[in-house]
Write an enzyme that holds these catalytic residues in place. Structure first.
Site: not given
Ligand SMILES: Cc1cc2nc3c(=O)[nH]c(=O)nc-3n(C[C@H](O)[C@H](O)[C@H](O)COP(=O)(O)OP(=O)(O)OC[C@H]3O[C@@H](n4cnc5c(N)ncnc54)[C@H](O)[C@@H]3O)c2cc1C
Length: 466
Positions: A13, A16, A179, A335
Site C-alpha cells: 500500500g 498514507f 465537503e 490520514a
Molecule cells: C473522500 C475522502 C476524503 C478524506 N478526507 C480526509 C481528510 O480531509 N483528512 C484526513 O485526515 N483523512 C481524510 N480521509 C481519510 C484518509 O484518506 C484515510 O484515513 C487514509 O488514506 C488511510 O491511509 P491508509 O494507508 O490506511 O490507506 P490508503 O491511503 O487508502 O492506502 C491504501 C493503499 O493500498 C493499496 N492497496 C489496497 N489493497 C491492495 C492490494 N490488495 N494490493 C495492492 N495494493 C493495495 C491502495 O491502492 C492504496 O494505495 C479521506 C478519505 C476519503 C475517502
C-alpha cells in the site's frame, strides 16, 4: 535477517500509512519493496475536488516511482496482493492492468496498509447508481455525472424530468459528504450560474441525507450547527434522521421514521457513507486468529503487529489497535493516524535491527478539519473551535503542507488562487471514464416525452471500488 543479504521489508500500500513507512526506511540498512495495485499515491482528502472540477487528477496524485527514484534500496512493484503465506513469509501477487506480476514475494518484515473502501450497507446494487469519491476513477465518474446532469437538464423539456436532473443527493454527512454537498452547491450557485440558456443552475436542489441527528458527528455539536448554516447558505438542504432505504436509476427513497418513506426523484446520487476495511484485514485476521470487527478491521497488538507474528505489522484504516490493557481501540479513519502508524512501524523495524527497545504505539491527535465551500470551514484543534474563514485557511494550509510533491503544491496553490479570484473551476470536463449512466426506467420504457433518441450523458461504471 535474510540469510542471503540485507533485511527485506515489504510494504503493501502506497497510501498514507505505507508511504510514511517507506519514507522512514529509505535510509535504513534494509531492502524495501513497496507493492501497490496503483502506480501512484493518491491524496484522498482532495478527490472530491476532482469530482467537482476544481482540481485535475494529476494535481492530487504522484507516481510512486518518482517519489523514491533516488533511493536505491527502495523498489516499487505494481501488483495486487492476493493472499499471504505467513509461514513461508511470502505474499501471493496478482497482475493488474495486464502488467504481469511475479507470483510470490518473500519478506523478513511485512507492513500492510491496504486502507478501506466505501460499503453500501449490504446493498451492492446501489453502487452503480451512487458513485463515491474515494478512488480517482470513481471521482471522475462523479464529475462526469454531475456536469452531465446540468447538460441533460438544459435539453429537457419536461419540467418533472428536468427537476430530477437538477436534484443532487449526497448520502452521508461526515466530512466527505459535507465537503461534497458544499462543492455541488458552489458549482450550481456560483461557477455555472451564467453557463446555461434554458435552465438556471441556481435552482438546483442539493440534498445532504444523514441518518444521524446532525452533520459532522465527529465534531463538537456547536461546529456541526455552524457547518449546517454554511451549507444552507450554499443552497444545501440538510436532512437529518433520514435513512436511505432505496437507490435506483430514478431516485432515492428515504425513511425519516414517520412511517411514510419519501421518494426523491434524482439522477445524480453521491455516496459518502459507511467505510469498510480492505479485505486484506479480514484475511490477516483469518490467518492469525485475530479479531475482526464489524467494519472489517483486524485487531493488532499495541505495537501494531499481528498476534504471534511480530514480523507482520498492519496499520491505517484497516486496523484497530489493542491498548496496553488489551482493549481494542478504534482510532479515527484519517490520514494522520495512518501516517503516524507508518512512521511508528518503520521506527520499530529500525530499533529491532539495532537491538534497541521499543514502546507501544501512541496516537497524537492534532485535531479535526472540514471545509464547506468557499472561505468556510470548521476546525476542532485540541479543544480550540474555529469556524469560517480562519478554519478554511487552516484547512488550506494543512492540505497544501501534506500534499505529496513540490510541483503539486505549487499547482494547487495557483489553481485555488485562480478559482478564488474568478469563481471558476478549470477541470469541468465530462470524460468517458465511467461509461454510460444507467438509463432510467421511464427511458427504458420509451417514455422519453418524444425524446426517445436523446443521447444519455456519460455516467457510472458499476464495478468501481476503493
Ligand atoms: C473522500 C475522502 C476524503 C478524506 N478526507 C480526509 C481528510 O480531509 N483528512 C484526513 O485526515 N483523512 C481524510 N480521509 C481519510 C484518509 O484518506 C484515510 O484515513 C487514509 O488514506 C488511510 O491511509 P491508509 O494507508 O490506511 O490507506 P490508503 O491511503 O487508502 O492506502 C491504501 C493503499 O493500498 C493499496 N492497496 C489496497 N489493497 C491492495 C492490494 N490488495 N494490493 C495492492 N495494493 C493495495 C491502495 O491502492 C492504496 O494505495 C479521506 C478519505 C476519503 C475517502
Amino acid at each position: 535477517m535474510s540469510e542471503q543479504g540485507p533485511h527485506r521489508v515489504v510494504v503493501v500500500g502506497g497510501g498514507f500509512g505505507g508511504l510514511q513507512a517507506v519514507q522512514k526506511l529509505r535510509r535504513a540498512p534494509v531492502e524495501v519493496t513497496l507493492v501497490d495495485r496503483r502506480n501512484f499515491h493518491l491524496f484522498q482528502p482532495l478527490t472530491y475536488q476532482v469530482a467537482t472540477g476544481a482540481l485535475s487528477p494529476g494535481e492530487i496524485s504522484y507516481p510512486l516511482r518518482a517519489i523514491f527514484k533516488r533511493n536505491r534500496n527502495v523498489r516499487v512493484l505494481m501488483a495486487e496482493v492476493a493472499d499471504f503465506d505467513l509461514d513461508r513469509r511470502e505474499l501471493l501477487l496478482r497482475s493488474v492492468y495486464g502488467v504481469p506480476a511475479q507470483p510470490t514475494l518473500g519478506y523478513d518484515t511485512l507492513i500492510v496498509s491496504g486502507g478501506s473502501h466505501y460499503s453500501y450497507f449490504g446493498h451492492e446494487d446501489w453502487r452503480e447508481h451512487a458513485a463515491e469519491v474515494k478512488s480517482l476513477e470513481s471521482a471522475l465518474v462523479v464529475r462526469s455525472r454531475l456536469l452531465s446532469a446540468f447538460e441533460a437538464a438544459e435539453q429537457e423539456p419536461d419540467p418533472k424530468v428536468r427537476a430530477a436532473w437538477l436534484t443532487f443527493v449526497v448520502v452521508g454527512a461526515g466530512p466527505t459528504g459535507v465537503e461534497m454537498a458544499g462543492q455541488i452547491g458552489e458549482l450550481a450557485r456560483d461557477t455555472l450560474r451564467r453557463d446555461f440558456r434554458t435552465i438556471d443552475p441556481r435552482t438546483a436542489r442539493i440534498l445532504l441525507v444523514e441518518a444521524g441527528e446532525r452533520v459532522l458527528t465527529t465534531f463538537p455539536p456547536s461546529l456541526s450547527t455552524k457547518a449546517e448554516r454554511s451549507l444552507e447558505r450554499l443552497g444545501v438542504t440538510v436532512l437529518t434522521h433520514a435513512m436511505v432505504i432505496g437507490i435506483d436509476d430514478e431516485g432515492v427513497t428515504i425513511d425519516d421514521g414517520s412511517g411514510n418513506p419519501e421518494r426523491i426523484p434524482s439522477r445524480t446520487v453521491v455516496w459518502a457513507a459507511g467505510v469498510t476495511a480492505s479485505s486484506l484485514a479480514g484475511r490477516l485476521g483469518e490467518l492469525t486468529g485475530s479479531e475482526v470487527d464489524r467494519a472489517g478491521r483486524v485487531t493488532v497488538e499495541p505495537d501494531l503487529t499481528l498476534p504471534g507474528h511480530p514480523e507482520v505489522f498492519a496499520l491505517g484504516d484497516m486496523v484497530r489497535v489493542r491498548d496496553t490493557s488489551g482493549e481494542p481501540v478504534v482510532l479515527p479513519g484519517v490520514a494522520p493516524v495512518a501516517m503516524q502508524q507508518g512512521r511508528y512501524a518503520a521506527k520499530t523495524v529500525r530499533a529491532r535491527l539495532g537491538s534497541r527497545p521499543t514502546s507501544p504505539f501512541h496516537y497524537f491527535d492534532k485535531g479535526n478539519l472540514a471545509t464547506i465551500g468557499r472561505a468556510a470551514g470548521v476546525a476542532d484543534i485540541k479543544g480550540l473551535k474555529l469556524s469560517g474563514f480562519i478554519a478554511w485557511m487552516t484547512w488550506l494550509f494543512v492540505h497544501i503542507w501534506y500534499l505529496v510533491g513540490f510541483q503539486n503544491r505549487v499547482l494547487v496553490i495557483i489553481r485555488w488562487s485562480i478559482s478564488f479570484a474568478t469563481h471558476g473551476r478549470g477541470a469541468r470536463l465530462i470524460t468517458e471514464s465511467g461509461a454510460e449512466r444507467p438509463s432510467s426506467a421511464s427511458e427504458r420504457a420509451g417514455k422519453g416525452e418524444g425524446h426517445a433518441d436523446r443521447q444519455q450523458p456519460p455516467g457510472v461504471d458499476p464495478s468501481m471500488r476503493q
